[in-house]
Design an enzyme around this catalytic site. Structure first.
Site: not given
Length: 893
Positions: A282, A287, A329, A640, A702, A705, A730, A733-734
């Protein structure tokens, strides 16, 4: 009746009638009904508008999202219900933001569409009938008049000076004169079939009749629509995310598998190691990345909307930051699609004329000096011929607040010039004069003659192709007198014509006919007195030159694609700053002779593509892609559309663009401003930079960790952080810091250097190196402190590990703000979101340590002041290490 693929332009009118089983008086009602059943309605396939639900579900179409769903299920079955809920809420919030933004783009695009159904005059049972254009069938005789939209592909059977604007289909800015005679050449391009009219084009002058040969998907426009439907191009960012996701999946299985068996080897229980590796999985899976990407892209889209650029899909705006080539163009993108008289040659003098579009205001210059036209009789004669020798003029449109051409744009441009000199068509022609007779322009004569009565004077003007006017002239007007046109003077005039053509001007000659009869006929035209040349051009947009220069400084190559002739194309490209000496102009004919590989090999030296068809444009786009270059294509016409779809990013014009082009594009410029493309490049680069900062932050923490746990196991230590603590780091805090980092202000120098964007994984070598540099102090510092405490008090050791890892993350978020500048060189308060997020995570971490409920959940215990005095310097080491790296990068870069 069975319609086969005939070269209709090569058949005589009677041959076309026979092949279509029709006649000059048109079909009867029964025949029309039978053909409608057989061939269907004269409509193109409509793309289905996605519902809000479909747009919402589309937000989940990412392998990264699938991984996060699996992670939330595993966490749920581990009975960590709050953590599982946080992951799911994050995913749904991400989908809602994406849905709102794409829904807005869908609604704006729908509002841009014109829903009015046009009607067409046809002959049915020998009588005129007005029907909706979708009821037109092959064999119908359609009546064409000035201002009409052509309802289907049709063969001209009768033309009274029919002039058609085909720029939306062929890319050529100059209206095309049409005639009824058969053409004997084989394999003619659409732009060369001058006895055919095509669905989607407009009649700008004249009238006549045509027999419908193709309807619906069988038209040239229909074939383009069909071609679009089979082209599949993926926006680069979507591919980048897919590659990154694959790398994450491999990393998760490799790292988690290794740590699981390593933990068992050192005596940890299966249950404990399973919980640890699931938590670690995880942790490794970012995430926060989907929501951060959505927020970054949505913010970029919002900023682009302020600059009148509609982004239809969130990921499209980042793609322009990756662009290495912009294929523009010419007509309507670099130029205004408004014919303007810019130069005038008369009496051996070259005058320059200023002004904007069809506005009847402007100044005249002689050798770069502003002059009063009334003091130059030769100039006023040129204006008088322009006023009396044209039929079409200009009008002010109250709705758009712009001056617009009436009828033929070329005649309107000459009329506008005359008005700039003080000639007003209504006053001059209605009050002081009247038209006695005229010979309209046609493809055979290549001139327009007009005989006017001004008081007691007969004034005859002839305007037309230079070669025709010169051939018919035996005199030249000079200083108020008609003198003999000598061979030497004729050669001089031919040289002037050639030079004006090289400047990208469309040149028309004008003359007087002193002894013309009042009722003039074609056979009477001759013995002209040559007066001068009008030099006309589809004017360059004022912002184009500087925008092209900015693109080139930013390392983006700009190339021009046009249906125009090679001289015109080169001159416009040179004026825009696209073409430089030593570069090559490639024609459609040359492209035909090259394979895709051969074309790719010579692209580096080519900056202009002239006389190209839709098929050529598609081939050019694919040749650039074969070189691994990200290409953005701009356009406004139906021609086009295939290349807009095939390009990595399609950009359509909102004002002058056709609905087909808007549908095919990824971005629509609502104000048709080329400068918006440069703004979008800057925005795209900023988005990439911001995403890279967030990825750097997430992956480096990550890694810290993962290395901490792996290192501890290899040293024979207990697990330094528990499963719940990993989830806390994760998701909590993140979770705050990565979103705050996504709101980082734009860097200043995004357009001042060549921009390197990794082709696959969004990560360059420097970013990967920085990840290891940042992870190293996190790993060493965390293991060092854990080792100090674990034999005395294991719970306190876990608390210290959790706190120092959290603090490493706080400092690391500030490290990630810039890859070269020191943290102390940046404005610490320019990102108020990061300041606020840092305060929040500090408070949350204190609660995790000192709140009894969280202490129980996270297995923590209160820390003393002496503990903090140990933790803070260790955590600050991540700042010191990164500052040293930045110093050496600046020193040796």
């Amino acid at each position: 009746m069975e319609i086969m693929d005939f070269s209709w332009y090569a058949k005589t009118v009677n041959g076309v009638f026979e092949a279509l089983s029709t006649r000059k008086s048109g079909l009867n009602e029964q025949e029309a009904e039978e053909r409608q059943i057989k061939f269907g309605l004269n409509k193109l396939p409509q793309s289905k508008t996605d519902s809000t639900l479909i747009i919402f579900l589309r937000q989940f179409q990412s392998p990264l999202i699938y991984i996060l769903f699996i992670a939330s299920l595993i966490v749920f079955f581990m009975r960590e219900f709050i953590d599982a809920s946080i992951i799911l809420v994050t995913l749904f919030f991400n989908a809602i933001v994406g849905t709102i933004q794409e829904g807005k783009a869908r609604d704006t695009l729908t509002a841009l569409k014109k829903f009015s159904e046009t009607e067409t005059k046809v002959l049915r049972n020998g009588e005129e009938a007005v029907i909706p254009d979708y009821e037109v069938v092959p064999g119908d005789i359609v009546i064409l008049e000035e201002g009409d939209k052509v309802p289907a592909d049709a063969r001209i059977i009768n033309s009274h000076n029919i002039t058609v604007d085909e720029s939306a289909l062929t890319g050529e800015s100059v209206p095309v004169h049409k005639f009824a005679e058969a053409l004997k050449k084989e394999n003619l391009e659409t732009s060369e079939q001058n006895n055919m009219v095509f669905k989607g084009t407009s009649i700008v002058a004249g009238n006549g009749e045509a027999v419908v040969v193709s309807t619906g998907v069988s038209t040239v426009l229909g074939e383009i629509s069909r071609e679009i439907s089979v082209i599949d191009t993926e926006i680069p960012l979507k591919a980048n995310i897919r590659y990154l996701t694959r790398a994450i999946i491999i990393a998760v299985f490799t790292i988690c598998g290794s740590i699981f068996f390593l933990g068992l080897y050192f005596g940890n229980s299966v249950r404990q190691m399973f919980a640890t590796v699931v938590s670690l999985a995880v942790s490794i899976v970012p995430e926060g990345l989907p929501i951060v990407m959505t927020l970054v892209l949505a913010t970029g889209v919002w900023r682009m909307s302020k600059r009148n650029a509609l982004v239809k899909k969130l990921q499209a705006v980042e793609a322009l930051g990756q662009a290495k080539v912009i294929a523009v163009d010419k007509t309507g993108t670099l130029t205004k699609n408004e014919v303007v008289l810019q130069k005038l040659y008369v009496n051996s003098k070259v005058f320059s004329v200023s002004g904007d579009g069809y506005e009847p205001f402007g100044e005249v210059f002689l050798q770069d000096e502003l002059i009063d036209p009334k003091r130059h009789h030769d100039l006023m004669l040129a204006g008088k011929i322009g006023a009396y020798g044209t039929n079409d003029g200009i009008v002010f449109d109250d709705e758009s607040k712009q001056w617009q051409a009436i009828g033929d744009p070329t005649e309107s441009a000459i009329s506008t010039f005359a008005q700039k000199l003080g000639f007003n068509n209504d006053d001059v022609l209605d009050k002081d004069s009247f038209r006695l007779s005229e010979i309209p322009f046609d493809y055979k004569n290549k001139f327009h003659a007009a005989v006017n009565k001004i008081k007691d004077e007969v004034f005859t003007t002839v305007i037309g192709a230079p070669e025709v006017i010169l051939e018919q002239s035996d005199k030249i007007w000079h200083d108020g007198r008609n003198i003999e046109l000598t061979k030497q003077k004729r050669e001089e005039l031919e040289a002037v014509f050639t030079q004006m053509s090289k400047e990208g001007l469309r040149v028309l000659a004008f003359a007087q006919m002193p002894d013309a009869p009042e009722h003039i006929q074609k056979k009477d035209v001759g013995k002209l007195s040559f007066v001068g040349y009008y030099g006309l051009k589809d004017a360059l947009r004022p912002e184009v030159f500087e925008s092209v220069r900015q693109a080139q400084v930013a390392g983006v190559r700009v190339v021009m694609i046009t249906g125009d002739h090679i001289l015109t194309a080169e001159a416009i490209a040179r004026e825009a700053g696209i073409f430089h000496d030593g570069e090559k102009v490639l024609t459609g004919e040359e492209i035909n002779s090259l394979s895709e590989d051969e074309l790719s090999d010579i692209l580096e030296g080519v900056s202009v593509f002239a006389r190209v068809t839709p098929e050529h444009k598609l081939k050019i786009v694919r040749a650039y892609q074969k070189l691994g270059l990200t290409i953005a294509m701009t356009g406004d016409g139906v021609n086009d559309a295939p290349s807009l779809v095939a390009a990595d990013l399609g950009i359509a014009m909102g004002k002058i663009g056709t609905e087909v082009a808007k549908e095919a594009s990824d971005i629509v410029l609502l104000d048709d401003n080329f400068k918006s493309i440069i703004s979008a490049i800057e925005e795209g680069r900023n988005i990439y930079k911001t995403i890279k900062k967030v990825i750097l932050y997430l992956f480096s923490t990550n890694m810290g960790e993962v290395f901490t746990i792996t290192g501890a196991l290899l040293l024979g230590l207990p697990l330094p952080v528990l499963a719940a603590q990993i989830v806390w780091l994760n998701l909590v805090t993140d979770g705050f810091l990565d979103v705050a980092l996504a709101m980082e202000p734009k860097e200043d120098d995004l357009l001042e250097r060549n921009f390197v964007h990794p082709k696959k994984y969004l990560l360059d070598n420097l970013t990967i190196f920085r990840m290891f540099v940042m992870a190293a102090p996190m790993t060493l510092g965390s293991i060092y402190l854990f080792n100090m405490f674990y034999q005395i008090d294991l719970i306190k050791a876990w608390t210290v590990s959790l706190t120092v890892l959290a603090m490493f993350q706080w400092f690391n978020a500030w490290n990630c703000r810039h890859e070269r500048k020191s943290i102390f060189q940046t404005n610490l308060f320019s990102n108020k979101f990061l300041v606020g997020a840092t305060i929040i995570v500090v408070v949350l971490q204190l609660l995790a340590i000192y709140n009894p409920i969280l202490e129980q959940i996270l297995n923590t215990t209160p820390l003393s002041l002496s503990d903090w005095l140990l933790i803070i310097p260790v955590a600050f080491s991540i700042i010191i290490v990164e500052e040293i790296r930045k110093f050496f990068q600046r020193r040796f870069a």
